[in-house]
Design an enzyme around this catalytic site. Structure first.
Site, short mmCIF file in Angstrom:
data_model
loop_
_atom_site.label_atom_id
_atom_site.label_comp_id
_atom_site.label_asym_id
_atom_site.label_seq_id
_atom_site.Cartn_x
_atom_site.Cartn_y
_atom_site.Cartn_z
CD GLU A 98 39.49 -8.78 -18.75
OE1 GLU A 98 40.14 -8.02 -19.50
OE2 GLU A 98 38.28 -8.60 -18.50
CB SER A 374 -6.89 -2.86 -20.11
OG SER A 374 -7.64 -4.05 -20.30
#
Length: 398
Positions: A98, A374
């Protein structure tokens, strides 16, 4: 004008001097007014953030706008702890990612501000959206100011950050930052974050665990370990570790060990929420589209979800998954229902049980990148019929 100049002849040099004098006078007046305004700014009460955060919480509803599915900050989780209980790993990891010059600057890093401006104007390499904010500025921005992106707010942030540095020690400022930082959803502060994600105290965090937590505050929703951006979180964690190594917070051996460490997150719990896979999807969409600030702006979000159908779908998925587990050893299932006319998502069940640890229930199978199997056949058949094939058409299986 010519007659005036003839009566009062000025040389070019004199005119330039007059202009310079006027400019200097205007600048001094402006500087004096700015100094008066800056001097009048006072640091407000730093303890008011909790109330404002709850008040501005974003709420997510079903399609009726009446059934509350999720309140982003319904159960604020925050445990204030002293500096001595935080542990060195999370302090170092946070400073590394930071604000690497945290212990040297006086509240504002003007080099970073200038670089951020150049990057956002595409005049310097880097990612757009940089703000150049120090940890001190972030404390001011998160606890005292609004999220609006205005020059006046930024200037006020600089002034208050400088004043805060004059009234508080670096240790106290870092303590304030780590106790207020957002770590995802209702979790604020490192004391709660360490417990929520790892079931630990902050002082017991490993280097790797600390790096993960330090990676979150920039975009807690996007980088959430329970979301779909785990790869991005992994990269940011590695960036934190690299910066810690650069600054000498860890050795080369510790850096290598942390990169190779397998970190296990505690399963997520969001008590009282409904249709959790769906609302987490919506919450992530809000953060990605409007920014993390949107989750703190008090929005009322009406979604397309039909909660009555959602409840039935959850029952069906659970019953089907348990039956499949007995017959086929297939432990999980998912379901999505879409209105074919509008494309609206009416139902989303991401697993048989969001809170089931054994099947990683909080992972949304419905949105996972998996082979369709499928389930894709109807798409193939519909396309074939549109192209003139019939059910009697024989095709080679190639």
């Amino acid at each position: 004008m010519r007659q005036f100049l003839r009566r009062f002849p000025f040389s070019k040099t004199a005119l330039k001097k007059n202009r310079l004098a006027l400019s200097a006078g205007a600048f001094l007046c402006f500087a004096a007014l700015f100094a008066l305004w800056a001097g009048s700014l006072k640091i407000p009460d730093l303890g008011t953030f909790e109330e404002r955060r709850v008040e501005n919480s974003t709420k997510i509803y079903d399609r009726t706008g009446k059934i509350l599915l999720y309140d982003v900050h319904q159960n604020i989780k925050r445990t204030v702890i002293p500096y001595s209980d935080m542990g060195a790993n999370i302090k170092n990891a946070t400073v590394a990612i930071e604000d690497r010059d945290f212990y040297e600057h006086g509240g504002v890093r003007f080099r970073s501000v200038i670089r951020a401006i150049l990057v956002n104007l595409h005049l310097w390499p880097g990612y757009a959206g940089q703000g150049g904010s120090t940890i001190t500025q972030q404390v001011i921005k998160n606890a005292l100011l609004t999220k609006e992106k205005k020059i006046s707010r930024k200037v006020k942030e600089w002034i208050l950050a400088t004043k805060l540095e004059q009234t508080m020690s670096k240790e106290d400022i870092l303590t304030l930052y780590l106790n207020e930082s957002p770590y995802g959803g209702p979790v604020y502060g490192i004391g709660e974050a360490a417990s929520y994600y790892f079931g630990k105290r902050p002082s017991d965090l490993t280097v790797a665990e600390a790096a993960y937590l330090a990676a979150l505050p920039q975009a807690p929703t996007y980088y959430s370990p329970y979301g779909k951006h785990r790869d991005e979180l992994e990269r940011r964690k590695n960036l934190v570790l690299s910066k810690m190594r650069e600054l000498g917070f860890i050795t080369a051996e510790e850096h290598a060990a942390a990169q190779g460490e397998t970190v296990v997150f505690v399963p997520q719990y969001e008590g009282g929420a409904k249709a959790l896979h769906f609302v987490m999807w919506v919450r992530e969409y809000l953060a990605e589209t409007y920014g993390e600030e949107a989750l703190l702006s008090g929005l009322k979000v009406t979604t397309t979800l039909d909660y009555n159908l959602q409840k039935k779908a959850e029952e069906i998925v659970l019953a089907g998954a348990l039956e499949n587990e007995k017959k086929f050893n297939a432990k999980n299932a998912a379901m999505v229902a879409i209105d074919p006319k509008t494309g609206q998502v009416l139902v989303m069940v991401g697993s048989r049980d969001y809170f089931d640890k054994e099947i990683e229930g909080n992972f949304n199978v419905a949105l996972a990148h998996r082979q369709p199997g499928s389930s894709f056949k109807p798409v193939v058949y519909a396309t074939a019929f549109m192209k003139g094939y019939t059910p009697e058409t024989v095709l080679f299986d190639l």
